[in-house]
Design a protein around this motif. Structure first.
Motif, PDB file in Angstrom:
ATOM      1  N   LEU A 360      77.612  66.153  47.872  1.00  0.00           N
ATOM      2  CA  LEU A 360      78.124  65.779  48.971  1.00  0.00           C
ATOM      3  C   LEU A 360      77.073  64.832  49.700  1.00  0.00           C
ATOM      4  N   GLU A 361      75.857  64.965  49.404  1.00  0.00           N
ATOM      5  CA  GLU A 361      74.871  64.045  49.861  1.00  0.00           C
ATOM      6  C   GLU A 361      74.970  62.708  49.239  1.00  0.00           C
ATOM      7  N   GLU A 362      75.220  62.594  47.842  1.00  0.00           N
ATOM      8  CA  GLU A 362      76.011  61.378  47.229  1.00  0.00           C
ATOM      9  C   GLU A 362      77.024  60.541  48.229  1.00  0.00           C
ATOM     10  N   THR A 412      89.509  51.115  46.694  1.00  0.00           N
ATOM     11  CA  THR A 412      88.738  52.342  45.777  1.00  0.00           C
ATOM     12  C   THR A 412      89.080  52.066  44.319  1.00  0.00           C
ATOM     13  N   GLU A 413      89.334  50.804  44.121  1.00  0.00           N
ATOM     14  CA  GLU A 413      89.495  50.391  42.767  1.00  0.00           C
ATOM     15  C   GLU A 413      88.237  50.359  41.966  1.00  0.00           C
ATOM     16  N   LEU A 414      87.968  50.803  40.691  1.00  0.00           N
ATOM     17  CA  LEU A 414      86.431  50.483  40.063  1.00  0.00           C
ATOM     18  C   LEU A 414      86.136  49.014  40.061  1.00  0.00           C
ATOM     19  N   PHE A 415      85.009  48.807  40.473  1.00  0.00           N
ATOM     20  CA  PHE A 415      84.341  47.584  40.254  1.00  0.00           C
ATOM     21  C   PHE A 415      84.858  46.291  41.363  1.00  0.00           C
ATOM     22  N   TYR A 416      85.486  46.935  42.351  1.00  0.00           N
ATOM     23  CA  TYR A 416      85.987  45.946  43.214  1.00  0.00           C
ATOM     24  C   TYR A 416      85.351  45.846  44.448  1.00  0.00           C
ATOM     25  N   LEU A 429      83.161  53.562  46.695  1.00  0.00           N
ATOM     26  CA  LEU A 429      84.098  54.072  47.357  1.00  0.00           C
ATOM     27  C   LEU A 429      85.032  55.027  46.077  1.00  0.00           C
ATOM     28  N   ALA A 430      84.921  54.236  44.954  1.00  0.00           N
ATOM     29  CA  ALA A 430      85.673  55.089  43.664  1.00  0.00           C
ATOM     30  C   ALA A 430      84.912  56.350  43.399  1.00  0.00           C
ATOM     31  N   ILE A 431      83.515  56.237  43.669  1.00  0.00           N
ATOM     32  CA  ILE A 431      82.779  57.528  43.348  1.00  0.00           C
ATOM     33  C   ILE A 431      82.891  58.356  44.335  1.00  0.00           C
TER      34      ILE A 431
END
Length: 464
Positions: A360-362, A412-416, A429-431
């Protein structure tokens, strides 16, 4: 026309549509993000049923002399039923492909499809008994089926696919052109199959076959995008695994640094204690200096502890944690970044969540960092937490640069990332979405260009 030529024409005719069905069925749509993926099953059903119809039509043409007179009309009605069934599959595809286009086209297309169905039933059902007992009735029913259901379904499916392909082209996706060509092929086939009778000219079946071939080739090219998606997803997973290893190494390094920092901090605190014991009669100025030194040491120690907590690998164990404590910890860790921003936290101390605190902190660190990056100096970032009976809702809201609709769809796409090169990895945002999902929650982003962004996290309660 010689039987040999007729046989080959109808053989390839059916084979083209059978291949269209195969081209769809043997594609993996499981991880596809394209809206069209959910509609293609109906196109495959049309391809297979239409191929079966054409091959059975070939059998009737070749062996018509061997069918008893009393069964000839029944045979023709069975062929018409198979044709109708294949057109119904195409109609379902038309309905679905129109549903993923813009609202106006979808509304008009659906209204036309409903009108076609109503007209067909209104023309056919009242005279169904009379139609079934004579050949003239069969020809009339066949005409209704081809003109209304065949031409109508193929035309609307073609228009829907062309509009969808054009929208992809406007987003600079090169494969959108092939969807447009597939739509044009369906329009051409609709005219040839629905409006032009088979016995009008011996070239009509050939032209229908060519139109089907155009659909097949263009569709095959268009569907390659799903293979490309799968390759990109595999590459993204590999890259993410590499990035995860890097972050793991950085985390281990951070833990080591934090441990090393604690040692001189402890020594400094001990030295101050010893100095105070030896100099009990120090003046007010010295006391002020001592206070400031202790405050700095305590602050550095607190940051070191937070860094250790954040960098420590997740245990996978969940406990009831106070949201206010998690938010406070996240803000404290980011104290070096919020000097020019005001973080306003609206969260009561009695809001608890069954969760993994480190994760949650992350999550909140990533969201607050994004809000800081998007906001100009001296702007407020508001974090609000609300507890209900079945869920906990947390909002992180800023008044920064915001995102356009296109950027929001890919957020939320990876690496965007919309950040400059070197400023962001595109993983944040993906994480966040992944962590939210792991805690039985959903993440919803509302954003407008130059009007700020609001990220809403909804965690549904778990009881253990």
């Amino acid at each position: 026309m010689p039987v040999f030529i007729t046989f080959n024409i109808y053989l390839f005719y059916g084979l083209v549509f059978f291949s269209i069905g195969c081209a769809v069925v043997f594609r993996n749509f499981r991880f596809s993000q394209l809206k069209v993926a959910s509609t293609l099953w109906a196109l495959a059903a049309f391809g297979f049923t239409h191929a079966f119809h054409e091959w059975s039509e070939l059998y009737v043409i070749i062996f018509s002399d061997h069918i008893a007179p009393q069964y000839q009309l029944l045979t023709q009605w069975l062929c018409l039923a198979k044709l109708l069934f294949s057109y119904i599959a195409l109609m379902v595809f038309a309905w679905q492909i129109l549903s993923i286009t813009n609202k106006r086209v979808a509304l008009i297309g659906h209204a036309v499809l409903v009108a076609i169905i109503v007209s067909y039933l209104w023309l056919l059902i009242p005279d169904l008994h009379d139609l079934a007992v004579n050949k003239t009735g069969f020809l009339e029913a066949s005409q209704y089926t081809r003109v209304l259901i065949g031409f109508g379904s193929a035309s609307l499916a073609g228009i829907g696919m062309a509009v969808y392909g054009n929208s992809l082209r406007q987003e600079n996706h090169h494969y959108g052109l092939y969807f447009v060509i597939s739509g044009v092929g369906l329009l051409i086939y609709g005219v040839l199959s629905g409006l032009v009778p088979t016995d009008y000219h011996h070239s009509v079946p050939v032209l229908r076959t060519l139109a089907g071939g155009l659909i097949l080739v263009a569709l095959f090219k268009a569907l390659k995008v799903f293979d490309l998606e799968k390759e990109q997803a595999t590459e993204a997973k590999l890259t993410r695994a590499i990035e995860a290893d890097k972050y793991k190494a950085i985390g281990q390094l951070a833990m080591g640094v934090a441990h090393e920092i604690n040692n001189p901090l402890a020594s400094s605190t001990l030295a101050l204690d010893l100095w105070e014991r030896k100099n009990k009669d120090h003046n007010e100025t010295d006391s002020n200096y001592l206070y400031r030194a202790r405050l700095g040491i305590e602050r550095a120690s607190a940051i070191s502890k937070e860094l250790l907590s954040y960098a420590r690998p997740a245990s996978g164990k969940k406990n009831f944690v106070a949201i206010s404590d998690v938010l406070g910890s996240a803000v404290q860790l980011l104290s070096h970044r919020i000097k020019h921003h005001q973080i306003e936290i609206n969260c009561s101390d009695d809001i608890f969540l069954y969760a993994e605190q480190v994760k949650l902190e992350e999550l909140f660190i990533n969201l607050i960092c994004n809000a800081i990056d998007a906001s100009p100096d001296y702007q407020s970032i508001i974090v609000t937490a609300v507890q209900e009976k079945t869920k906990v809702t947390v909002q992180v809201k800023d008044s920064g640069c915001g995102m356009s609709e296109e950027e929001l769809s890919k957020a939320t796409e990876l690496f965007y990332s919309t950040k400059p090169v070197g400023k962001g990895t595109g993983l944040g945002l993906a994480i966040c979405e992944q962590i939210t999902s792991l805690h039985n929650g959903k993440m919803h982003i509302v954003s407008s260009k130059d009007l700020g962004t609001c990220v809403e996290l909804t965690f549904y309660r778990e009881y253990y």
